[in-house]
Design a protein around this motif. Structure first.
Motif, short mmCIF file in Angstrom:
data_model
loop_
_atom_site.label_atom_id
_atom_site.label_comp_id
_atom_site.label_asym_id
_atom_site.label_seq_id
_atom_site.Cartn_x
_atom_site.Cartn_y
_atom_site.Cartn_z
N ASN A 5 -17.15 36.83 84.95
CA ASN A 5 -15.90 35.98 85.15
C ASN A 5 -15.75 35.67 86.53
OD1 ASN A 5 -14.23 33.53 85.39
ND2 ASN A 5 -12.44 35.53 84.71
N THR A 6 -17.24 35.81 88.11
CA THR A 6 -17.34 35.86 89.30
C THR A 6 -17.11 34.01 89.53
OG1 THR A 6 -19.54 36.59 89.12
CG2 THR A 6 -18.05 37.99 89.41
N GLY A 7 -17.39 33.18 89.11
CA GLY A 7 -17.66 32.07 89.15
C GLY A 7 -19.28 32.48 90.09
N ASN A 8 -18.82 31.15 91.44
CA ASN A 8 -20.47 30.95 91.66
C ASN A 8 -20.47 32.41 92.62
OD1 ASN A 8 -21.16 29.37 89.70
ND2 ASN A 8 -19.95 27.07 90.38
N VAL A 11 -20.27 39.00 94.10
CA VAL A 11 -18.61 39.37 94.85
C VAL A 11 -19.48 40.31 95.26
CG1 VAL A 11 -17.00 40.73 93.61
CG2 VAL A 11 -17.92 38.38 92.95
N ASP A 12 -18.34 41.22 95.91
CA ASP A 12 -18.75 42.12 96.70
C ASP A 12 -18.85 43.09 95.76
OD1 ASP A 12 -18.32 45.18 98.11
OD2 ASP A 12 -16.35 43.69 99.70
N PRO A 13 -19.88 43.91 96.45
CA PRO A 13 -19.89 45.49 95.41
C PRO A 13 -19.07 46.60 95.27
CG PRO A 13 -22.32 45.41 96.19
CD PRO A 13 -21.07 43.84 97.40
N GLU A 18 -14.77 48.85 91.87
CA GLU A 18 -13.29 48.55 91.68
C GLU A 18 -12.77 48.53 90.74
OE1 GLU A 18 -10.63 48.23 94.87
OE2 GLU A 18 -8.64 48.91 93.78
N LEU A 19 -13.16 47.11 90.59
CA LEU A 19 -12.31 45.90 89.13
C LEU A 19 -13.14 47.23 87.92
CD1 LEU A 19 -11.31 43.92 87.60
CD2 LEU A 19 -13.70 42.70 87.89
N ALA A 20 -14.13 47.55 87.25
CA ALA A 20 -14.93 48.30 86.42
C ALA A 20 -14.39 49.63 86.02
CB ALA A 20 -15.82 48.90 86.95
N ARG A 21 -13.60 50.14 87.21
CA ARG A 21 -12.96 51.21 87.49
C ARG A 21 -12.03 50.89 86.98
NH1 ARG A 21 -8.83 53.87 90.18
NH2 ARG A 21 -9.46 52.18 91.83
N LEU A 22 -10.73 49.94 87.39
CA LEU A 22 -9.47 49.83 87.02
C LEU A 22 -9.95 49.46 85.19
CD1 LEU A 22 -8.46 47.70 89.75
CD2 LEU A 22 -7.63 50.24 89.17
#
Ligand SMILES: O=C(O)C(=O)C[C@]1(C(=O)O)C=C[C@@H](O)C=C1
Length: 128
Positions: A5-8, A11-13, A18-22
């Protein structure tokens, strides 16, 4: 299925990481909630059978008031919205009462008034 859901835009790795960790932590917490709820329902099922056996009403509003007051305090201390905690507890308890009513019906004890509190006069089943 996983969806991104990152749009087009790229996204900064570090952000992805951090999103994956959370999300890993969220998944663990959700699993704990499910397991704790399952344990709670195991207890309340036993309460339902105990109440049905002894012709006790499915709901106990005085007990619920104490639980809500206690949970609101716990929520406040934990910086969780107490209104949310109350809504959640009421949602869970409503389901428990539904289970209790079903158990009482299956046991041949309808358990009192239509609101499940036993406050309405009802004829007790002659079980023995
Ligand atoms: O403690 C009881 O008497 C229960 O039946 C359990 C429970 C609960 O889920 O916590 C459910 C219904 C009652 O109204 C109060 C509490």
């Amino acid at each position: 299925m996983t969806t991104s859901n990152t749009g087009n835009h790229a996204v900064d790795p570090d952000v992805v990481e951090e999103l994956a960790r959370l999300r890993d932590s969220i998944d663990n917490i959700d699993a704990a909630v499910v397991h704790m709820l399952a344990e709670r329902f195991k207890c309340t099922q036993q309460v339902g059978h105990l109440k049905a056996r002894h012709q006790l009403p499915p709901a106990d509003p005085a007990r619920e008031s104490r639980q809500i007051a206690r949970l609101r305090t716990l929520a406040e201390n934990a910086k969780l919205d107490p209104a949310f905690a109350e809504t959640l507890l009421n949602f869970i308890i409503a389901e428990v009462i539904r289970h209790h009513e079903r158990i009482a019906e299956d046991t041949g004890n309808s358990g009192g008034g239509a609101d499940g509190t036993g406050n309405v006069t009802d004829t007790a089943p002659a079980s023995d």
